[in-house]
Write an enzyme that holds these catalytic residues in place. Structure first.
Site, mmCIF file in Angstrom:
data_model
loop_
_atom_site.group_PDB
_atom_site.id
_atom_site.type_symbol
_atom_site.label_atom_id
_atom_site.label_comp_id
_atom_site.label_asym_id
_atom_site.label_seq_id
_atom_site.Cartn_x
_atom_site.Cartn_y
_atom_site.Cartn_z
ATOM 1 N N TYR A 153 46.301 47.099 25.842
ATOM 2 C CA TYR A 153 46.352 45.642 25.736
ATOM 3 C C TYR A 153 45.105 45.112 25.029
ATOM 4 O O TYR A 153 45.199 44.279 24.115
ATOM 5 C CB TYR A 153 46.474 45.030 27.126
ATOM 6 C CG TYR A 153 46.567 43.522 27.124
ATOM 7 C CD1 TYR A 153 47.743 42.884 26.739
ATOM 8 C CD2 TYR A 153 45.493 42.736 27.530
ATOM 9 C CE1 TYR A 153 47.839 41.505 26.739
ATOM 10 C CE2 TYR A 153 45.577 41.360 27.545
ATOM 11 C CZ TYR A 153 46.757 40.741 27.145
ATOM 12 O OH TYR A 153 46.831 39.366 27.147
ATOM 13 N N ILE A 186 45.351 32.098 33.265
ATOM 14 C CA ILE A 186 46.269 30.983 33.082
ATOM 15 C C ILE A 186 47.498 31.178 33.975
ATOM 16 O O ILE A 186 48.052 32.283 34.061
ATOM 17 C CB ILE A 186 46.705 30.866 31.606
ATOM 18 C CG1 ILE A 186 45.485 30.824 30.681
ATOM 19 C CG2 ILE A 186 47.579 29.630 31.416
ATOM 20 C CD1 ILE A 186 44.551 29.659 30.921
#
Length: 253
Positions: A153, A186
């Site tokens: 990632y 988030i």
């Protein structure tokens, strides 16, 4: 007075949920026409309903496919004749896996979506962008600092920042700006910590100076700023939207 995006066309990938959806809704409220894609068409239809009556094109697209991306761009141009702003938001969030246990399939899935997808879309739209156009790409705080067991990632998100800075230099002389947002913790449906819940959410809340999760709308506000005239001298910038992140291995975005 809020900026106006009347007569502007914004192409958004990953618009079916989270940050992509919030950005579509924000731009719609400012008068933009939209070309939205996602791998989940039902989610796209839900996004469209929340965007009101602005002209909107929906398309089921896997951004890792050059052919699907090119078809989406073609349909966008057939409907609107031009593209002004591009938001590359489609992506796969991480799963924590030690490198020696990481499969080729996992590498391909993340690289093909998070990195090749941005390449496909950007390459496809460049011939149709004019001076004053702009591109915003979604990286992550994991594209700025490494995280244990998230090597793949982080590779995609670090790479996306490098790609974006190169595009800023390559397209800047044509009046086309490229910038990056790097979200922290988030509250989105695909955030791995949100999915886990409980202690994982607590760690994220405690992982930044503001002591809370960010919202997709707060990221969307920054994306819209980067599309607008107020940011006209910003090119190649990476904006961290993380509430003042602390050193932590907790999953971002």
């Amino acid at each position: 007075m809020p900026p106006s995006f009347d007569n502007k066309v914004a192409l958004i990938t990953g618009a079916g949920s989270g940050i992509g959806r919030a950005t579509a809704i924000k731009l719609a409220s400012l008068g933009a026409s939209l070309a939205l894609c996602d791998i989940n068409y039902d989610n796209l239809e839900s996004t469209k309903k929340q965007c009101g009556s602005v002209p909107t094109l929906l398309e089921d697209v896997d951004v890792s496919s050059k052919q699907e991306v090119e078809q989406f761009i073609k349909k966008t141009l057939e409907k609107y004749s031009h593209i002004d702003h591009v938001f590359n938001c489609a992506g796969v969030n991480p799963t924590s896996i030690p490198l020696e246990e990481t499969t080729d399939e996992y590498w391909d899935k993340l690289v093909n979506t998070n990195l090749k997808g941005v390449f496909n879309v950007t390459r496809g739209v460049i011939p149709h962008l004019k001076s004053g156009s702009s591109v915003v790409n979604v990286s992550s705080i994991s594209g700025i600092r490494g995280s244990a067991q998230q090597a793949v990632y982080c590779t995609t998100k670090f790479g996306l920042i490098g790609f974006s800075k190169c595009m800023a230099l390559e397209l800047g002389p044509r009046g086309i700006r490229t910038n990056v947002v790097a979200p922290g913790y988030i509250d989105t449906p695909t955030n791995a910590g949100i999915v886990k819940g409980g202690e994982a959410v607590t760690r994220m809340i405690n992982g930044n100076a503001l002591g809370r999760l960010g919202t997709a709308e707060e990221v969307a506000d920054v994306v819209v700023f980067l599309f607008g005239e107020e940011s006209r001298y910003m090119n190649g910038a990476v904006l961290e939207i993380d509430g003042g992140i602390k050193m932590s291995s907790t999953t971002a975005k």
